[in-house]
Design a protein around this motif. Structure first.
Motif, PDB file in Angstrom:
ATOM      1  N   ILE A  74      13.602  50.092  42.263  1.00 21.15           N
ATOM      2  CA  ILE A  74      12.790  49.093  41.558  1.00 21.15           C
ATOM      3  C   ILE A  74      12.827  47.808  42.366  1.00 21.15           C
ATOM      4  CG2 ILE A  74      12.525  47.791  39.392  1.00 21.15           C
ATOM      5  CD1 ILE A  74      14.412  50.071  38.190  1.00 21.15           C
ATOM      6  N   ILE A  75      11.704  47.101  42.412  1.00 20.33           N
ATOM      7  CA  ILE A  75      11.624  45.795  43.065  1.00 20.33           C
ATOM      8  C   ILE A  75      11.114  44.781  42.042  1.00 20.33           C
ATOM      9  CG2 ILE A  75      10.621  44.440  44.939  1.00 20.33           C
ATOM     10  CD1 ILE A  75      10.155  47.064  46.451  1.00 20.33           C
ATOM     11  N   SER A  76      11.769  43.622  41.991  1.00 22.40           N
ATOM     12  CA  SER A  76      11.334  42.531  41.119  1.00 22.40           C
ATOM     13  C   SER A  76      10.868  41.371  41.988  1.00 22.40           C
ATOM     14  CB  SER A  76      12.483  42.085  40.201  1.00 22.40           C
ATOM     15  OG  SER A  76      12.066  41.043  39.338  1.00 22.40           O
ATOM     16  N   VAL A  77       9.648  40.888  41.723  1.00 24.71           N
ATOM     17  CA  VAL A  77       9.042  39.814  42.520  1.00 24.71           C
ATOM     18  C   VAL A  77       8.602  38.690  41.594  1.00 24.71           C
ATOM     19  CG1 VAL A  77       7.262  39.194  44.194  1.00 24.71           C
ATOM     20  CG2 VAL A  77       8.186  41.531  44.159  1.00 24.71           C
ATOM     21  N   SER A  78       9.117  37.497  41.837  1.00 24.88           N
ATOM     22  CA  SER A  78       8.744  36.349  41.014  1.00 24.88           C
ATOM     23  C   SER A  78       8.156  35.214  41.842  1.00 24.88           C
ATOM     24  CB  SER A  78       9.964  35.847  40.233  1.00 24.88           C
ATOM     25  OG  SER A  78      10.372  36.799  39.276  1.00 24.88           O
ATOM     26  N   TRP A  79       7.735  35.520  43.049  1.00 22.55           N
ATOM     27  CA  TRP A  79       7.064  34.567  43.920  1.00 22.55           C
ATOM     28  C   TRP A  79       5.643  35.050  44.158  1.00 22.55           C
ATOM     29  CZ3 TRP A  79       9.955  30.495  46.423  1.00 22.55           C
ATOM     30  CH2 TRP A  79      11.330  30.526  46.147  1.00 22.55           C
ATOM     31  N   GLY A  80       4.702  34.115  44.251  1.00 22.77           N
ATOM     32  CA  GLY A  80       3.332  34.542  44.456  1.00 22.77           C
ATOM     33  C   GLY A  80       2.469  33.430  45.009  1.00 22.77           C
ATOM     34  N   GLU A  81       1.240  33.796  45.309  1.00 25.09           N
ATOM     35  CA  GLU A  81       0.259  32.849  45.830  1.00 25.09           C
ATOM     36  C   GLU A  81      -1.113  33.274  45.353  1.00 25.09           C
ATOM     37  OE1 GLU A  81      -1.447  30.088  46.738  1.00 25.09           O
ATOM     38  OE2 GLU A  81       0.306  29.746  48.012  1.00 25.09           O
ATOM     39  N   CYS A  82      -1.957  32.306  45.129  1.00 25.44           N
ATOM     40  CA  CYS A  82      -3.338  32.579  44.754  1.00 25.44           C
ATOM     41  C   CYS A  82      -3.948  33.594  45.722  1.00 25.44           C
ATOM     42  CB  CYS A  82      -4.107  31.268  44.777  1.00 25.44           C
ATOM     43  SG  CYS A  82      -5.885  31.436  44.737  1.00 25.44           S
ATOM     44  N   GLU A  83      -4.529  34.654  45.163  1.00 22.75           N
ATOM     45  CA  GLU A  83      -5.097  35.716  45.982  1.00 22.75           C
ATOM     46  C   GLU A  83      -6.151  35.174  46.940  1.00 22.75           C
ATOM     47  OE1 GLU A  83      -6.598  40.069  44.673  1.00 22.75           O
ATOM     48  OE2 GLU A  83      -8.010  38.451  44.247  1.00 22.75           O
ATOM     49  N   THR A  84      -6.984  34.265  46.466  1.00 19.43           N
ATOM     50  CA  THR A  84      -8.069  33.720  47.279  1.00 19.43           C
ATOM     51  C   THR A  84      -7.535  33.001  48.504  1.00 19.43           C
ATOM     52  OG1 THR A  84      -9.412  33.453  45.298  1.00 19.43           O
ATOM     53  CG2 THR A  84     -10.103  32.228  47.236  1.00 19.43           C
ATOM     54  N   GLN A  85      -6.430  32.270  48.345  1.00 22.51           N
ATOM     55  CA  GLN A  85      -5.879  31.497  49.454  1.00 22.51           C
ATOM     56  C   GLN A  85      -5.053  32.341  50.415  1.00 22.51           C
ATOM     57  OE1 GLN A  85      -3.815  28.200  47.625  1.00 22.51           O
ATOM     58  NE2 GLN A  85      -5.693  27.332  46.768  1.00 22.51           N
ATOM     59  N   SER A  86      -4.625  33.534  49.987  1.00 14.67           N
ATOM     60  CA  SER A  86      -3.799  34.375  50.844  1.00 14.67           C
ATOM     61  C   SER A  86      -4.572  34.942  52.030  1.00 14.67           C
ATOM     62  CB  SER A  86      -3.203  35.531  50.026  1.00 14.67           C
ATOM     63  OG  SER A  86      -2.346  35.050  49.026  1.00 14.67           O
ATOM     64  N   GLY A  87      -5.858  35.183  51.844  1.00 15.90           N
ATOM     65  CA  GLY A  87      -6.664  35.771  52.907  1.00 15.90           C
ATOM     66  C   GLY A  87      -6.635  37.285  52.862  1.00 15.90           C
ATOM     67  N   SER A 143       7.669  34.689  35.908  1.00 16.23           N
ATOM     68  CA  SER A 143       8.768  35.090  36.774  1.00 16.23           C
ATOM     69  C   SER A 143      10.006  35.475  35.981  1.00 16.23           C
ATOM     70  CB  SER A 143       9.123  33.976  37.754  1.00 16.23           C
ATOM     71  OG  SER A 143       9.558  32.844  37.062  1.00 16.23           O
ATOM     72  N   ALA A 144      10.030  35.212  34.701  1.00 11.81           N
ATOM     73  CA  ALA A 144      11.091  35.747  33.833  1.00 11.81           C
ATOM     74  C   ALA A 144      10.671  37.091  33.254  1.00 11.81           C
ATOM     75  CB  ALA A 144      11.399  34.760  32.707  1.00 11.81           C
ATOM     76  N   ALA A 145       9.366  37.244  32.998  1.00 13.13           N
ATOM     77  CA  ALA A 145       8.871  38.505  32.438  1.00 13.13           C
ATOM     78  C   ALA A 145       8.986  39.654  33.441  1.00 13.13           C
ATOM     79  CB  ALA A 145       7.412  38.325  31.999  1.00 13.13           C
ATOM     80  N   ALA A 146       8.789  39.362  34.737  1.00 12.71           N
ATOM     81  CA  ALA A 146       8.866  40.418  35.757  1.00 12.71           C
ATOM     82  C   ALA A 146      10.265  41.022  35.850  1.00 12.71           C
ATOM     83  CB  ALA A 146       8.395  39.887  37.106  1.00 12.71           C
ATOM     84  N   PRO A 147      11.346  40.223  35.974  1.00 12.24           N
ATOM     85  CA  PRO A 147      12.673  40.854  36.000  1.00 12.24           C
ATOM     86  C   PRO A 147      13.049  41.519  34.682  1.00 12.24           C
ATOM     87  CG  PRO A 147      12.865  38.458  36.029  1.00 12.24           C
ATOM     88  CD  PRO A 147      11.426  38.782  36.264  1.00 12.24           C
ATOM     89  N   LEU A 148      12.482  41.049  33.549  1.00 13.73           N
ATOM     90  CA  LEU A 148      12.738  41.751  32.288  1.00 13.73           C
ATOM     91  C   LEU A 148      12.185  43.175  32.359  1.00 13.73           C
ATOM     92  CD1 LEU A 148      12.629  40.543  28.702  1.00 13.73           C
ATOM     93  CD2 LEU A 148      11.215  42.514  29.278  1.00 13.73           C
ATOM     94  N   TRP A 149      10.976  43.327  32.884  1.00 17.59           N
ATOM     95  CA  TRP A 149      10.400  44.669  33.036  1.00 17.59           C
ATOM     96  C   TRP A 149      11.165  45.472  34.085  1.00 17.59           C
ATOM     97  CZ3 TRP A 149       6.938  48.084  31.057  1.00 17.59           C
ATOM     98  CH2 TRP A 149       6.149  47.652  29.993  1.00 17.59           C
ATOM     99  N   ALA A 150      11.612  44.807  35.161  1.00 17.59           N
ATOM    100  CA  ALA A 150      12.373  45.525  36.189  1.00 17.59           C
ATOM    101  C   ALA A 150      13.687  46.043  35.620  1.00 17.59           C
ATOM    102  CB  ALA A 150      12.633  44.600  37.378  1.00 17.59           C
ATOM    103  N   GLY A 151      14.410  45.186  34.872  1.00 15.37           N
ATOM    104  CA  GLY A 151      15.651  45.631  34.250  1.00 15.37           C
ATOM    105  C   GLY A 151      15.422  46.715  33.220  1.00 15.37           C
TER     106      GLY A 151
END
Length: 608
Positions: free
Chosen positions: A321-334, A486-494
């Motif tokens: 399982i991987i938990s990710v709580s960092w992100g960037e706007c999809e449009t700006q990512s390229g 970013s709290a909801a993602a690790p809750l689902w990962a756990g």
């Protein structure tokens, strides 16, 4: 006789001249074709539309480049991924090892060497090639990179932020256009953000007792299910304070977590401005799945650092399982960078790894402006996007109600307010498995819809966290309340670590890439209701409603029910396999290994 010999001699001379001219012409044509350049699609910098050019960059400045390479046999791979998630397939849950994936779908050794040779010939220093061949790391001066890729790099200003970026799209020799997918590192316009909201209210947030009561986890605890034998990789772009993690466990009567730090590239593990995010992730996973091991992967917040950290997690293949709580706007990512990450996430899916990523905290406006947008990597089809709710408990600490998280007056991040991310991807098409009541709605346009699921994220009903890192805004007292997807993602990962533990105790395999299973659960009558359907509220634009919606997805988890449905078997409904593809797989070549060292850091630092 003499005359005839002279005639023949001159005929031979003329023929030789003609042949020489022809050979020279072919040589020139081949050389010209080799030098022909192809501009790379999706490699312009989106932020330049709004930024102001401020001057030239130092030509001697060093750029760290991350060259993304294309997967092979993608039609075969798509069919494989479908089969791995289809209970009726003979390949169901026959997950690949990293070596098996590389043998079948990675660029060949010869292709990797072509890229390495080109970079060397351009004066760039090749630092390494990843074990799966999807990333080539290199560095060089701005002048060398500009010459190698025929670009101009300039300085820019956007608001209070300064950055450098390539003015035009890079180009590469046509011979490499079928190998190279992206060239990262020509700009530093994009940095990922931690998707959390800190509230200086001590001990007001929910902890294990409340979360376990609300999301029906206690029956699993009572059966001895606590995530034993499961490993969660925590993707981070900052460090943390080990003493904070230990103190949180003491205060909440938890066992001390089993943590191992894996430092990638130049990361040093020190706690900085993003430490609150790291500590939130670790503490939430520890309270949900106390016996799960956590591998905390820490990399630099750069294109190269992000790519290498994700790729290291996947190629290490130590976590389910991987938990990710960092992100960037999809449009700006390229688009090119999104496709590079997509290749890494496809490998994770093939290896049976579940990835949960926060959907963002700016509601339906992830770019923090007036335009509808979603967050990366949550928008990728091989990632489970986790949206946000406001959770209210009933008397006795059980589930009461939830509504979509929406805080229009909280404008510290976005002018439209705060809320759970959701909406329509501008890059990824809607996958075949994303079907069910509510998925086809008034906003549907054929693109991937997010989030997939949701959980508590509103700071008003947030999570109890312990953090003393002043650089991250934490008080010396340590006790704070934190919200955000970013709290909801690790809750689902756990929670998924618990489901895997439960399934394996009943002689079944882990869930693997979980997205198809989630929609299969929603699309067929289950013995136990797997989700709390969130039907009220909005995420600043999209309304929550019955079944799937673009504010809360399929809803929040009833973890015990998901686990029990899993051992009962989940019938497949909806979704079609990809177009028929050849059953052959790539054959490894006998070409030599590219002459570069692995682009992975062996440094690890164990914490106890």
């Amino acid at each position: 006789m003499k005359h005839r010999l002279m005639q023949m001699f001159w005929l031979w001379v003329v023929a030789a001249v003609v042949l020489g001219i022809a050979i020279a012409g072919v040589s020139v044509a081949v050389h010209a074709q080799a030098d022909q350049r192809v501009p790379m699609v999706g490699q312009t910098v989106p932020l330049l539309k709004h930024a102001k050019k401020t001057g030239d960059i130092d030509a001697g400045q060093t750029l760290n480049l991350s060259i993304g390479l294309r997967l092979q046999h993608q039609d075969v791979l798509l069919q494989l991924l479908y089969n791995l998630s289809d209970p009726h397939s003979a390949q169901y849950h026959h997950f690949l090892t990293p070596q098996q994936f590389a043998d079948q779908f990675s660029p060949t050794l010869e292709q990797r060497q072509q890229v390495v040779d080109y970079l060397h010939n351009q004066g760039l220093t090749v630092d390494g090639v990843s074990s799966n061949g999807l990333l080539v790391n290199a560095h060089g001066t701005v002048a060398q990179a500009e010459a190698a890729f025929r670009v101009q790099v300039q300085k820019y200003q956007l608001g209070s932020r300064s950055f450098y970026a390539n003015v035009n799209a890079p180009s590469i020799p046509s011979a490499l256009s079928e190998i190279i997918l992206s060239i990262g590192g020509l700009d530093d316009s994009v940095q990922l953000h931690p998707l959390s909201h800190l509230v200086p209210t001590p001990r007001a947030g929910y902890a294990q007792t409340e979360l376990a009561g609300a999301y029906d986890i206690n029956p699993l605890y009572q059966e001895g299910v606590q995530g034993k034998g499961q490993t969660v990789a925590v993707f981070e772009l900052d460090g943390y304070q080990p003493a904070d993690i230990s103190q949180f466990a003491v205060e909440h009567h938890l066992s001390q977590p089993n943590l191992t730090n894996v430092l990638v590239d130049s990361a040093n593990g020190s706690a900085g401005a993003g430490a609150i995010e790291v500590e939130l992730d670790i503490e939430v996973i520890n309270e949900i799945a106390p016996q799960a091991q956590q591998l905390v992967y820490e990399g630099p917040n750069s294109t190269q650092g992000v790519n290498d950290t994700y790729n290291r997690i996947v190629t290490d293949n130590q976590a389910q399982i991987i938990s990710v709580s960092w992100g960037e706007c999809e449009t700006q990512s390229g688009a090119a960078e999104l496709q590079t990450l997509d290749g890494i996430f496809k490998q994770a899916a093939a290896q049976g790894i579940s990835i949960f990523a926060a959907s963002g905290d700016s509601g339906a406006y992830d770019c923090n402006d007036q335009n509808l947008a979603v967050d990366s990597p949550a928008s990728d089809p091989y990632v489970t996007s986790v949206g946000g709710t406001n959770l209210q408990l009933a008397n006795g600490g059980t589930y009461g109600s939830e509504s979509a998280w929406s805080s229009p007056t909280d404008t510290q991040r976005s002018p439209n307010g705060a809320g759970g991310g959701g909406g329509l991807s501008n890059t990824f098409s809607k996958p075949d498995w994303q079907v069910g009541p509510g998925v086809n709605n008034q906003y549907s346009n054929g693109m991937r819809e997010v989030p997939d699921v949701a959980a508590d994220a509103d700071p008003a009903s947030g999570y109890a966290v312990y953090c003393t890192v002043s650089a991250s805004g934490c008080p010396s007292s340590g006790d704070v309340t934190v919200g955000g997807t970013s709290a909801a993602a690790p809750l689902w990962a756990g929670s998924t670590a618990l489901v895997n533990d439960f399934l394996q105790q009943h002689g079944q395999q882990r869930v693997g890439w979980v997205n198809p299973m989630l929609y299969q659960l929603a699309n067929s009558q289950q013995t136990y209701a797997p989700f709390h359907d969130v039907t009220s509220g909005n995420n600043l634009h999209y309304m929550a409603g019955p079944n799937y919606d673009l504010a809360t997805g399929l809803g929040s988890p009833d973890v015990y029910n998901i686990a029990r449905d899993g051992i009962n078997g989940i019938p497949t409904t909806g979704g079609n396999p990809p177009d028929p593809a050849p059953t052959v797989v790539a054959t490894p070549t006998d070409t030599p290994q590219p002459t570069a060292t692995p682009a992975q850091s062996p440094a690890t630092n164990a914490q106890s």
